[in-house]
Write an enzyme that holds these catalytic residues in place. Sequence first.
Site, PDB file in Angstrom:
ATOM      1  N   ASP A   8      -8.917  14.723  -3.655  1.00 28.17           N
ATOM      2  CA  ASP A   8      -9.636  15.583  -4.592  1.00 28.17           C
ATOM      3  C   ASP A   8     -10.581  14.689  -5.404  1.00 28.17           C
ATOM      4  O   ASP A   8     -10.730  13.485  -5.134  1.00 28.17           O
ATOM      5  CB  ASP A   8      -8.667  16.427  -5.444  1.00 28.17           C
ATOM      6  CG  ASP A   8      -7.979  15.630  -6.547  1.00 28.17           C
ATOM      7  OD1 ASP A   8      -8.124  14.387  -6.594  1.00 28.17           O
ATOM      8  OD2 ASP A   8      -7.281  16.252  -7.369  1.00 28.17           O
ATOM      9  N   CYS A  65      -5.007  11.916  -4.838  1.00 27.39           N
ATOM     10  CA  CYS A  65      -5.485  12.721  -5.965  1.00 27.39           C
ATOM     11  C   CYS A  65      -5.373  11.824  -7.200  1.00 27.39           C
ATOM     12  O   CYS A  65      -5.185  10.614  -7.055  1.00 27.39           O
ATOM     13  CB  CYS A  65      -4.721  14.046  -6.098  1.00 27.39           C
ATOM     14  SG  CYS A  65      -2.995  13.932  -6.577  1.00 27.39           S
ATOM     15  N   THR A  67      -3.078  11.350  -9.550  1.00 33.57           N
ATOM     16  CA  THR A  67      -1.795  10.643  -9.623  1.00 33.57           C
ATOM     17  C   THR A  67      -1.122  10.480  -8.264  1.00 33.57           C
ATOM     18  O   THR A  67      -0.175   9.698  -8.137  1.00 33.57           O
ATOM     19  CB  THR A  67      -0.809  11.423 -10.506  1.00 33.57           C
ATOM     20  OG1 THR A  67      -0.640  12.728  -9.930  1.00 33.57           O
ATOM     21  CG2 THR A  67      -1.306  11.545 -11.940  1.00 33.57           C
ATOM     22  N   HIS A  98      12.391   3.654   6.835  1.00 38.96           N
ATOM     23  CA  HIS A  98      13.527   4.563   6.655  1.00 38.96           C
ATOM     24  C   HIS A  98      13.159   6.040   6.734  1.00 38.96           C
ATOM     25  O   HIS A  98      13.993   6.857   7.119  1.00 38.96           O
ATOM     26  CB  HIS A  98      14.205   4.300   5.301  1.00 38.96           C
ATOM     27  CG  HIS A  98      14.978   3.023   5.272  1.00 38.96           C
ATOM     28  ND1 HIS A  98      15.902   2.723   4.283  1.00 38.96           N
ATOM     29  CD2 HIS A  98      14.970   1.944   6.102  1.00 38.96           C
ATOM     30  CE1 HIS A  98      16.421   1.530   4.509  1.00 38.96           C
ATOM     31  NE2 HIS A  98      15.870   1.027   5.592  1.00 38.96           N
ATOM     32  N   HIS A 133      18.609   6.440  10.301  1.00 36.05           N
ATOM     33  CA  HIS A 133      17.564   7.100   9.514  1.00 36.05           C
ATOM     34  C   HIS A 133      17.077   8.366  10.206  1.00 36.05           C
ATOM     35  O   HIS A 133      16.715   9.337   9.548  1.00 36.05           O
ATOM     36  CB  HIS A 133      16.408   6.136   9.262  1.00 36.05           C
ATOM     37  CG  HIS A 133      16.851   4.865   8.613  1.00 36.05           C
ATOM     38  ND1 HIS A 133      17.430   4.846   7.369  1.00 36.05           N
ATOM     39  CD2 HIS A 133      16.853   3.590   9.072  1.00 36.05           C
ATOM     40  CE1 HIS A 133      17.751   3.598   7.063  1.00 36.05           C
ATOM     41  NE2 HIS A 133      17.420   2.828   8.079  1.00 36.05           N
TER      42      HIS A 133
HETATM   43  C1  RB5 Z   1      -6.898  16.693 -11.225  1.00 38.85           C
HETATM   44  O1  RB5 Z   1      -7.359  16.653 -12.540  1.00 38.85           O
HETATM   45  C2  RB5 Z   1      -5.466  16.167 -11.155  1.00 38.85           C
HETATM   46  O2  RB5 Z   1      -4.596  17.088 -11.723  1.00 38.85           O
HETATM   47  C3  RB5 Z   1      -5.082  15.854  -9.727  1.00 38.85           C
HETATM   48  O3  RB5 Z   1      -5.971  14.917  -9.208  1.00 38.85           O
HETATM   49  C4  RB5 Z   1      -3.698  15.260  -9.522  1.00 38.85           C
HETATM   50  O4  RB5 Z   1      -3.494  14.175 -10.355  1.00 38.85           O
HETATM   51  C5  RB5 Z   1      -2.588  16.219  -9.527  1.00 38.85           C
HETATM   52  O5  RB5 Z   1      -1.414  15.888  -9.307  1.00 38.85           O
END
Ligand code: RB5
Length: 153
Positions: A8, A65, A67, A98, A133
Amino acid sequence: MKIVLGSDHGAYELKEELKAWLSEHNYHFEDIGTFNGERCDYPQVARTVCEQIQTGAAERGILLCGTGIGISIAANKFAGIRAALAHDHYTARMSREHNNANVLAMGGRVIGSEVAKEILETWLATEFEGERHQRRLDQIQSFESPAPVVSKV
Ligand code: RB5
Protein backbone atom coordinates in the site's frame (compact mmCIF):
# COMPACT_ATOMS: atom_id res chain seq x y z
CA MET A 1 10.68 -19.26 -8.54
CA LYS A 2 8.20 -16.53 -9.42
CA ILE A 3 7.63 -13.87 -6.80
CA VAL A 4 4.70 -11.46 -6.67
CA LEU A 5 4.95 -8.33 -4.61
CA GLY A 6 2.66 -5.54 -3.58
CA SER A 7 2.33 -2.73 -1.09
CA ASP A 8 0.00 0.00 0.00
CA HIS A 9 1.05 3.65 0.13
CA GLY A 10 2.70 3.12 3.55
CA ALA A 11 5.45 1.04 1.96
CA TYR A 12 5.49 2.21 -1.65
CA GLU A 13 9.08 3.42 -1.37
CA LEU A 14 10.24 0.22 0.29
CA LYS A 15 8.58 -1.80 -2.49
CA GLU A 16 10.52 0.17 -5.08
CA GLU A 17 13.78 -0.51 -3.23
CA LEU A 18 13.03 -4.22 -2.96
CA LYS A 19 12.12 -4.38 -6.64
CA ALA A 20 15.50 -2.94 -7.54
CA TRP A 21 17.18 -5.53 -5.30
CA LEU A 22 15.19 -8.38 -6.88
CA SER A 23 16.16 -7.18 -10.37
CA GLU A 24 19.84 -6.92 -9.43
CA HIS A 25 19.72 -10.49 -8.13
CA ASN A 26 17.91 -11.84 -11.19
CA TYR A 27 14.72 -12.89 -9.46
CA HIS A 28 11.62 -13.36 -11.59
CA PHE A 29 8.94 -11.14 -10.08
CA GLU A 30 5.77 -9.21 -10.75
CA ASP A 31 4.81 -5.95 -9.07
CA ILE A 32 1.04 -5.67 -8.65
CA GLY A 33 1.16 -2.14 -7.16
CA THR A 34 0.52 0.27 -5.69
CA PHE A 35 2.29 2.42 -8.23
CA ASN A 36 2.39 5.73 -6.39
CA GLY A 37 2.19 7.15 -2.89
CA GLU A 38 -1.55 7.86 -2.92
CA ARG A 39 -3.67 6.24 -0.24
CA CYS A 40 -5.02 2.79 -1.08
CA ASP A 41 -6.45 -0.17 0.83
CA TYR A 42 -3.96 -2.88 1.81
CA PRO A 43 -6.56 -5.72 1.94
CA GLN A 44 -7.00 -5.45 -1.84
CA VAL A 45 -3.23 -5.65 -2.33
CA ALA A 46 -3.08 -8.74 -0.14
CA ARG A 47 -5.92 -10.30 -2.09
CA THR A 48 -4.24 -9.86 -5.48
CA VAL A 49 -0.95 -11.31 -4.27
CA CYS A 50 -2.56 -14.23 -2.42
CA GLU A 51 -4.78 -15.18 -5.34
CA GLN A 52 -1.71 -15.46 -7.55
CA ILE A 53 -0.15 -17.87 -5.09
CA GLN A 54 -3.37 -19.84 -4.71
CA THR A 55 -3.65 -20.32 -8.48
CA GLY A 56 0.02 -21.26 -8.81
CA ALA A 57 0.83 -18.19 -10.91
CA ALA A 58 3.50 -17.36 -8.29
CA GLU A 59 5.23 -19.38 -5.58
CA ARG A 60 6.13 -16.65 -3.11
CA GLY A 61 4.70 -13.29 -2.17
CA ILE A 62 6.05 -10.13 -0.59
CA LEU A 63 3.49 -7.88 1.07
CA LEU A 64 4.28 -4.48 2.51
CA CYS A 65 2.27 -1.87 4.32
CA GLY A 66 3.08 0.74 6.96
CA THR A 67 3.59 -1.75 9.76
CA GLY A 68 3.18 -5.02 7.88
CA ILE A 69 0.46 -5.93 10.34
CA GLY A 70 -2.73 -5.22 8.40
CA ILE A 71 -1.50 -6.76 5.19
CA SER A 72 -0.29 -9.94 6.93
CA ILE A 73 -3.61 -10.28 8.78
CA ALA A 74 -5.43 -9.96 5.46
CA ALA A 75 -3.13 -12.44 3.72
CA ASN A 76 -3.62 -15.10 6.37
CA LYS A 77 -7.38 -15.15 5.63
CA PHE A 78 -6.63 -16.86 2.30
CA ALA A 79 -6.49 -20.65 2.24
CA GLY A 80 -3.00 -21.99 1.76
CA ILE A 81 -1.34 -18.70 2.58
CA ARG A 82 1.22 -18.66 5.38
CA ALA A 83 2.22 -15.04 5.76
CA ALA A 84 5.01 -14.16 8.20
CA LEU A 85 5.56 -10.64 9.46
CA ALA A 86 9.32 -10.30 9.95
CA HIS A 87 11.56 -7.42 10.92
CA ASP A 88 14.62 -9.46 11.86
CA HIS A 89 16.69 -12.24 10.31
CA TYR A 90 15.89 -14.87 12.89
CA THR A 91 12.14 -14.53 12.36
CA ALA A 92 12.60 -14.52 8.59
CA ARG A 93 14.73 -17.68 8.70
CA MET A 94 12.44 -19.51 11.09
CA SER A 95 9.37 -18.55 9.09
CA ARG A 96 10.85 -20.62 6.27
CA GLU A 97 12.46 -23.47 8.22
CA HIS A 98 9.54 -24.13 10.55
CA ASN A 99 6.49 -22.46 9.00
CA ASN A 100 7.16 -22.78 5.26
CA ALA A 101 5.94 -19.20 4.95
CA ASN A 102 4.99 -18.46 1.35
CA VAL A 103 4.44 -14.75 2.00
CA LEU A 104 6.87 -12.34 3.69
CA ALA A 105 5.31 -9.21 5.17
CA MET A 106 7.27 -6.19 6.32
CA GLY A 107 6.47 -2.65 7.41
CA GLY A 108 7.80 0.25 5.40
CA ARG A 109 7.44 2.56 8.40
CA VAL A 110 9.21 0.12 10.72
CA ILE A 111 12.50 -0.89 9.13
CA GLY A 112 15.03 0.65 6.81
CA SER A 113 15.44 -0.61 3.28
CA GLU A 114 18.91 -2.11 3.83
CA VAL A 115 17.66 -4.26 6.70
CA ALA A 116 14.60 -5.20 4.65
CA LYS A 117 16.80 -6.34 1.75
CA GLU A 118 18.87 -8.56 4.02
CA ILE A 119 15.73 -10.04 5.55
CA LEU A 120 14.36 -10.71 2.09
CA GLU A 121 17.62 -12.34 1.00
CA THR A 122 17.54 -14.66 4.01
CA TRP A 123 13.87 -15.48 3.51
CA LEU A 124 14.31 -16.33 -0.18
CA ALA A 125 17.37 -18.50 0.45
CA THR A 126 16.05 -20.56 3.37
CA GLU A 127 14.40 -23.95 2.82
CA PHE A 128 11.54 -25.51 4.78
CA GLU A 129 12.75 -28.32 7.10
CA GLY A 130 9.58 -30.44 6.81
CA GLU A 131 9.17 -33.44 9.16
CA ARG A 132 7.53 -32.46 12.48
CA HIS A 133 6.87 -28.97 11.14
CA GLN A 134 4.78 -30.36 8.28
CA ARG A 135 2.51 -32.10 10.80
CA ARG A 136 1.87 -28.76 12.46
CA LEU A 137 1.21 -27.03 9.16
CA ASP A 138 -1.25 -29.80 8.31
CA GLN A 139 -3.04 -29.03 11.57
CA ILE A 140 -3.21 -25.35 10.66
CA GLN A 141 -4.51 -26.23 7.21
CA SER A 142 -7.25 -28.34 8.78
CA PHE A 143 -8.57 -25.16 10.39
CA GLU A 144 -9.22 -23.70 6.95
CA SER A 145 -12.13 -26.02 6.16
CA PRO A 146 -14.13 -26.47 9.33
CA ALA A 147 -16.71 -29.22 9.39
CA PRO A 148 -20.21 -27.90 8.73
CA VAL A 149 -22.15 -27.01 11.85
CA VAL A 150 -24.85 -29.58 12.50
CA SER A 151 -27.83 -28.07 14.24
CA LYS A 152 -29.12 -29.83 17.33
CA VAL A 153 -32.79 -30.89 17.26
C1 RB5 B 1 -2.02 2.94 6.33
O1 RB5 B 1 -2.05 4.21 6.90
C2 RB5 B 1 -1.64 1.90 7.38
O2 RB5 B 1 -2.70 1.72 8.26
C3 RB5 B 1 -1.23 0.60 6.73
O3 RB5 B 1 -0.16 0.83 5.87
C4 RB5 B 1 -0.77 -0.50 7.67
O4 RB5 B 1 0.20 -0.04 8.54
C5 RB5 B 1 -1.84 -1.26 8.33
O5 RB5 B 1 -1.61 -2.23 9.07
